[in-house]
Design a protein around this motif. Sequence first.
Motif, PDB file in Angstrom:
ATOM      1  N   LYS A 172      33.146 -90.184 100.424  1.00  0.00           N
ATOM      2  CA  LYS A 172      32.006 -89.844  99.558  1.00  0.00           C
ATOM      3  C   LYS A 172      32.117 -90.570  98.215  1.00  0.00           C
ATOM      4  O   LYS A 172      31.170 -91.214  97.759  1.00  0.00           O
ATOM      5  CB  LYS A 172      31.946 -88.339  99.323  1.00  0.00           C
ATOM      6  N   HIS A 173      33.288 -90.469  97.616  1.00  0.00           N
ATOM      7  CA  HIS A 173      33.450 -91.097  96.297  1.00  0.00           C
ATOM      8  C   HIS A 173      33.513 -92.614  96.401  1.00  0.00           C
ATOM      9  O   HIS A 173      33.087 -93.312  95.475  1.00  0.00           O
ATOM     10  CB  HIS A 173      34.675 -90.531  95.586  1.00  0.00           C
ATOM     11  N   ARG A 174      33.996 -93.122  97.512  1.00  0.00           N
ATOM     12  CA  ARG A 174      34.021 -94.573  97.720  1.00  0.00           C
ATOM     13  C   ARG A 174      32.597 -95.110  97.831  1.00  0.00           C
ATOM     14  O   ARG A 174      32.253 -96.136  97.244  1.00  0.00           O
ATOM     15  CB  ARG A 174      34.822 -94.910  98.979  1.00  0.00           C
ATOM     16  N   LEU A 175      31.756 -94.414  98.581  1.00  0.00           N
ATOM     17  CA  LEU A 175      30.389 -94.882  98.788  1.00  0.00           C
ATOM     18  C   LEU A 175      29.507 -94.654  97.563  1.00  0.00           C
ATOM     19  O   LEU A 175      28.662 -95.484  97.232  1.00  0.00           O
ATOM     20  CB  LEU A 175      29.769 -94.194 100.009  1.00  0.00           C
ATOM     21  N   GLN A 176      29.699 -93.522  96.888  1.00  0.00           N
ATOM     22  CA  GLN A 176      28.854 -93.205  95.736  1.00  0.00           C
ATOM     23  C   GLN A 176      29.277 -93.915  94.457  1.00  0.00           C
ATOM     24  O   GLN A 176      28.457 -94.139  93.576  1.00  0.00           O
ATOM     25  CB  GLN A 176      28.888 -91.700  95.459  1.00  0.00           C
ATOM     26  N   ASP A 177      30.552 -94.223  94.338  1.00  0.00           N
ATOM     27  CA  ASP A 177      31.061 -94.689  93.047  1.00  0.00           C
ATOM     28  C   ASP A 177      32.069 -95.823  93.220  1.00  0.00           C
ATOM     29  O   ASP A 177      33.104 -95.839  92.556  1.00  0.00           O
ATOM     30  CB  ASP A 177      31.706 -93.499  92.318  1.00  0.00           C
ATOM     31  N   ARG A 178      31.781 -96.747  94.121  1.00  0.00           N
ATOM     32  CA  ARG A 178      32.719 -97.838  94.407  1.00  0.00           C
ATOM     33  C   ARG A 178      33.144 -98.543  93.110  1.00  0.00           C
ATOM     34  O   ARG A 178      32.323 -99.049  92.376  1.00  0.00           O
ATOM     35  CB  ARG A 178      32.099 -98.839  95.357  1.00  0.00           C
ATOM     36  N   GLY A 179      34.425 -98.507  92.845  1.00  0.00           N
ATOM     37  CA  GLY A 179      34.956 -99.131  91.643  1.00  0.00           C
ATOM     38  C   GLY A 179      34.774 -98.292  90.388  1.00  0.00           C
ATOM     39  O   GLY A 179      35.237 -98.663  89.318  1.00  0.00           O
ATOM     40  N   GLY A 180      34.115 -97.146  90.514  1.00  0.00           N
ATOM     41  CA  GLY A 180      33.868 -96.284  89.361  1.00  0.00           C
ATOM     42  C   GLY A 180      34.995 -95.287  89.143  1.00  0.00           C
ATOM     43  O   GLY A 180      36.024 -95.308  89.827  1.00  0.00           O
ATOM     44  N   PRO A 181      34.784 -94.380  88.211  1.00  0.00           N
ATOM     45  CA  PRO A 181      35.857 -93.455  87.828  1.00  0.00           C
ATOM     46  C   PRO A 181      36.237 -92.423  88.895  1.00  0.00           C
ATOM     47  O   PRO A 181      37.331 -91.876  88.831  1.00  0.00           O
ATOM     48  CB  PRO A 181      35.309 -92.763  86.583  1.00  0.00           C
ATOM     49  N   THR A 182      35.377 -92.155  89.878  1.00  0.00           N
ATOM     50  CA  THR A 182      35.757 -91.186  90.913  1.00  0.00           C
ATOM     51  C   THR A 182      36.172 -91.849  92.225  1.00  0.00           C
ATOM     52  O   THR A 182      36.462 -91.167  93.200  1.00  0.00           O
ATOM     53  CB  THR A 182      34.622 -90.173  91.196  1.00  0.00           C
ATOM     54  N   ASP A 183      36.199 -93.168  92.256  1.00  0.00           N
ATOM     55  CA  ASP A 183      36.627 -93.900  93.452  1.00  0.00           C
ATOM     56  C   ASP A 183      38.152 -93.907  93.487  1.00  0.00           C
ATOM     57  O   ASP A 183      38.819 -94.731  92.862  1.00  0.00           O
ATOM     58  CB  ASP A 183      36.085 -95.329  93.427  1.00  0.00           C
TER      59      ASP A 183
END
Length: 189
Positions: A172-183
């Motif tokens: 979920k966090h990989r798809l929603q926030d790739r490279g972001g703070p929750t990835d």
Amino acid sequence: MMRPFQRDSSARYPVSIRILHWLRAILILGLIACGWYMTGRAEDDPTAAILYPNHKQFGVLAWLLALAQLALRWRYRAVLPHAPDALKPWEKRLSHITHRLIIALTILTPLLGYAMSSSLTDGDGVPFFFLSHVPEVLPKNDTAFAVFQALHAYSAYILLACVLLHIAGTVKHRLQDRGGPTDVLPRML
């Protein structure tokens, strides 16, 4: 500038923890799949002679790796990444609970399997690769065996549910926030 002893939510885990994480992941999923497959077979099925002893010895290995993982987490506790600040409070709590359950169940489930094998009246013990057998410390008792068998199965299913939840959260966090703070995936790669 961050001092070396400070925890960073984006830092990677130490190499030893990452290696153990992926070894345990493969081992646990393999053990659950093997357990599911072998318990659906008849007792006289020739594959049982191969599957049961291997399931037991790889279960002991999973238990030992879980203890090693705990020791490494304790050793590196000051520098392990913490939950990203960008996670919602309920996500942090769910992640924390899920991780703790996975750790506890990777210790408990093999112990219950050992107790099950050790207490079976006609059991042949628990092999461990080059050792002939792990010493049995429980008395033979088929009633206790039935209890340990049920507990082992339930704990394995709960462990599987936790692992699936862990994977779902990561994806979920990989798809929603790739490279972001929750990835969080890059921290374990």
